[in-house]
Design a protein around this motif. Structure first.
Motif, PDB file in Angstrom:
ATOM      1  N   ALA A  13      17.085  -8.579  -7.487  1.00  0.00           N
ATOM      2  CA  ALA A  13      15.930  -7.776  -7.902  1.00  0.00           C
ATOM      3  C   ALA A  13      16.144  -6.313  -7.536  1.00  0.00           C
ATOM      4  O   ALA A  13      17.005  -5.959  -6.720  1.00  0.00           O
ATOM      5  N   THR A  14      15.342  -5.470  -8.165  1.00  0.00           N
ATOM      6  CA  THR A  14      15.398  -4.027  -7.910  1.00  0.00           C
ATOM      7  C   THR A  14      14.008  -3.534  -7.511  1.00  0.00           C
ATOM      8  O   THR A  14      13.023  -3.774  -8.221  1.00  0.00           O
ATOM      9  N   ILE A  15      13.940  -2.861  -6.369  1.00  0.00           N
ATOM     10  CA  ILE A  15      12.704  -2.215  -5.931  1.00  0.00           C
ATOM     11  C   ILE A  15      12.851  -0.721  -6.189  1.00  0.00           C
ATOM     12  O   ILE A  15      13.866  -0.105  -5.805  1.00  0.00           O
ATOM     13  N   THR A  16      11.849  -0.148  -6.854  1.00  0.00           N
ATOM     14  CA  THR A  16      11.907   1.261  -7.270  1.00  0.00           C
ATOM     15  C   THR A  16      10.720   2.029  -6.687  1.00  0.00           C
ATOM     16  O   THR A  16       9.580   1.540  -6.706  1.00  0.00           O
ATOM     17  N   LEU A  17      11.004   3.232  -6.187  1.00  0.00           N
ATOM     18  CA  LEU A  17       9.960   4.139  -5.723  1.00  0.00           C
ATOM     19  C   LEU A  17       9.797   5.243  -6.769  1.00  0.00           C
ATOM     20  O   LEU A  17      10.799   5.842  -7.210  1.00  0.00           O
ATOM     21  N   LEU A  18       8.544   5.513  -7.162  1.00  0.00           N
ATOM     22  CA  LEU A  18       8.286   6.523  -8.176  1.00  0.00           C
ATOM     23  C   LEU A  18       7.301   7.563  -7.644  1.00  0.00           C
ATOM     24  O   LEU A  18       6.424   7.258  -6.820  1.00  0.00           O
ATOM     25  N   ASN A  19       7.453   8.749  -8.118  1.00  0.00           N
ATOM     26  CA  ASN A  19       6.503   9.826  -7.851  1.00  0.00           C
ATOM     27  C   ASN A  19       6.035  10.331  -9.216  1.00  0.00           C
ATOM     28  O   ASN A  19       6.777  11.024  -9.916  1.00  0.00           O
ATOM     29  N   GLY A  20       4.824   9.895  -9.608  1.00  0.00           N
ATOM     30  CA  GLY A  20       4.401  10.116 -10.978  1.00  0.00           C
ATOM     31  C   GLY A  20       5.221   9.213 -11.885  1.00  0.00           C
ATOM     32  O   GLY A  20       5.296   7.999 -11.675  1.00  0.00           O
ATOM     33  N   ASN A  21       5.865   9.797 -12.893  1.00  0.00           N
ATOM     34  CA  ASN A  21       6.741   9.020 -13.770  1.00  0.00           C
ATOM     35  C   ASN A  21       8.212   9.168 -13.396  1.00  0.00           C
ATOM     36  O   ASN A  21       9.092   8.671 -14.108  1.00  0.00           O
ATOM     37  N   GLU A  22       8.481   9.835 -12.289  1.00  0.00           N
ATOM     38  CA  GLU A  22       9.865  10.089 -11.887  1.00  0.00           C
ATOM     39  C   GLU A  22      10.325   9.054 -10.869  1.00  0.00           C
ATOM     40  O   GLU A  22       9.630   8.770  -9.888  1.00  0.00           O
ATOM     41  N   ILE A  23      11.500   8.494 -11.123  1.00  0.00           N
ATOM     42  CA  ILE A  23      12.125   7.566 -10.164  1.00  0.00           C
ATOM     43  C   ILE A  23      12.777   8.404  -9.075  1.00  0.00           C
ATOM     44  O   ILE A  23      13.663   9.225  -9.343  1.00  0.00           O
ATOM     45  N   VAL A  24      12.360   8.180  -7.830  1.00  0.00           N
ATOM     46  CA  VAL A  24      12.887   8.988  -6.726  1.00  0.00           C
ATOM     47  C   VAL A  24      13.844   8.203  -5.835  1.00  0.00           C
ATOM     48  O   VAL A  24      14.611   8.808  -5.063  1.00  0.00           O
ATOM     49  N   ALA A  25      13.832   6.862  -5.931  1.00  0.00           N
ATOM     50  CA  ALA A  25      14.769   6.046  -5.133  1.00  0.00           C
ATOM     51  C   ALA A  25      14.713   4.600  -5.640  1.00  0.00           C
ATOM     52  O   ALA A  25      13.673   4.131  -6.113  1.00  0.00           O
ATOM     53  N   THR A  26      15.843   3.913  -5.500  1.00  0.00           N
ATOM     54  CA  THR A  26      15.912   2.492  -5.855  1.00  0.00           C
ATOM     55  C   THR A  26      16.700   1.734  -4.806  1.00  0.00           C
ATOM     56  O   THR A  26      17.563   2.299  -4.121  1.00  0.00           O
ATOM     57  N   ALA A  27      16.394   0.429  -4.689  1.00  0.00           N
ATOM     58  CA  ALA A  27      17.129  -0.455  -3.771  1.00  0.00           C
ATOM     59  C   ALA A  27      17.390  -1.776  -4.486  1.00  0.00           C
ATOM     60  O   ALA A  27      16.532  -2.294  -5.209  1.00  0.00           O
ATOM     61  N   THR A  28      18.578  -2.297  -4.278  1.00  0.00           N
ATOM     62  CA  THR A  28      18.962  -3.586  -4.863  1.00  0.00           C
ATOM     63  C   THR A  28      18.806  -4.669  -3.804  1.00  0.00           C
ATOM     64  O   THR A  28      19.305  -4.525  -2.674  1.00  0.00           O
ATOM     65  N   CYS A  29      18.132  -5.785  -4.182  1.00  0.00           N
ATOM     66  CA  CYS A  29      17.805  -6.826  -3.212  1.00  0.00           C
ATOM     67  C   CYS A  29      18.416  -8.166  -3.612  1.00  0.00           C
ATOM     68  O   CYS A  29      18.348  -8.579  -4.783  1.00  0.00           O
TER      69      CYS A  29
END
Length: 242
Positions: free
Chosen positions: A189-205
């Motif tokens: 799975a992929t966990i994504t952090l967003l600020n508004g509509n912008e992806i600011v960081a992702t992590a692979t789990c």
């Protein structure tokens, strides 16, 4: 009559009598094999009549009557006669059988390849068109520390988003999952952090140390990232990679 003339006449008479006795008569008229077909022998010479080999039984030599000499080979200049042949000679079907066998093998191979392509294509199509919440095309919004569920994978509460103290990278701590999908399955799975509509960081789990989590079994989730923990983000999502 002089003695010499009498002796010559006697010898000539004996020679003619021996020739009559030893002369071999010609075979009787009939169809005989010649060069892959049959040709008509009229009793003294070949005719220009031909027919396919084995059209009907060839006449064998007649059995000579008692006291008559048996038929011998044809006279000089006449072809030798083979034994009569009945029916059409059997043809070999080895080449045909081999072609049929290779054709069937080719169809089996092609059929197997088509089946594999169909299965793979279906899997790809299912993944591309998967709109399940938390699936590849529909990320699920989650809240830090709270429990959530993605298609039978139940994630427990109590997890945190932190930064790696050594490098400042994004880390997910204390995230655990239990498989309730009814079969052993792989977690990716992929966990994504967003600020508004912008992806600011992702992590692979993935499941820590487990390829496929057995049904009903819990496992620790190991998440890794190459991104720094952002200073600000307002949404967290998770989705299955496939």
């Amino acid at each position: 009559m002089p003695r010499c003339a009498s002796e010559r006449a006697g010898a000539l008479s004996r020679s003619r009598q021996e020739a009559k006795v030893t002369q071999t008569p010609n075979p009787p008229a009939g169809w005989y094999p010649q060069g892959g077909q049959e040709r008509w022998w009229n009793g003294s010479a070949w005719s220009d009549n031909f027919r396919p080999l084995g059209s009907e039984p060839t006449q064998p030599y007649a059995q000579p009557a008692y006291g008559q000499p048996a038929y011998g080979q044809p006279a000089y200049g006449q072809p030798a006669y083979g034994q009569p042949q009945f029916g059409t000679p059997q043809k070999s079907h080895v080449a045909r059988n081999l072609l049929i066998a290779f054709g069937l093998l080719f169809l089996l191979i092609v059929g197997g390849c088509v089946a594999v392509v169909a299965v793979v294509g279906k899997s790809v199509n299912d993944a591309v068109n998967d709109d399940t919440l938390g699936g590849p095309n529909n990320p699920l919004t989650i809240t830090e520390g709270q429990a959530f569920e993605v298609h039978g994978f139940e994630y427990a509460a109590g997890w945190d988003i932190v930064d790696d103290p050594l490098g400042g990278l994004l880390e997910i701590e204390d995230l655990k999952v239990t498989n309730h999908r009814g079969k052993a399955d792989r977690l990716f799975a992929t966990i994504t952090l967003l600020n508004g509509n912008e992806i600011v960081a992702t992590a692979t789990c993935t499941a820590d140390g487990i390829d496929k989590i057995p049904d009903g079994v819990s496992a620790t989730v190991d998440c890794s990232s190459a991104d720094d923990l952002p200073a600000a983000y307002d949404e967290i999502t998770i989705k299955d990679a496939f």
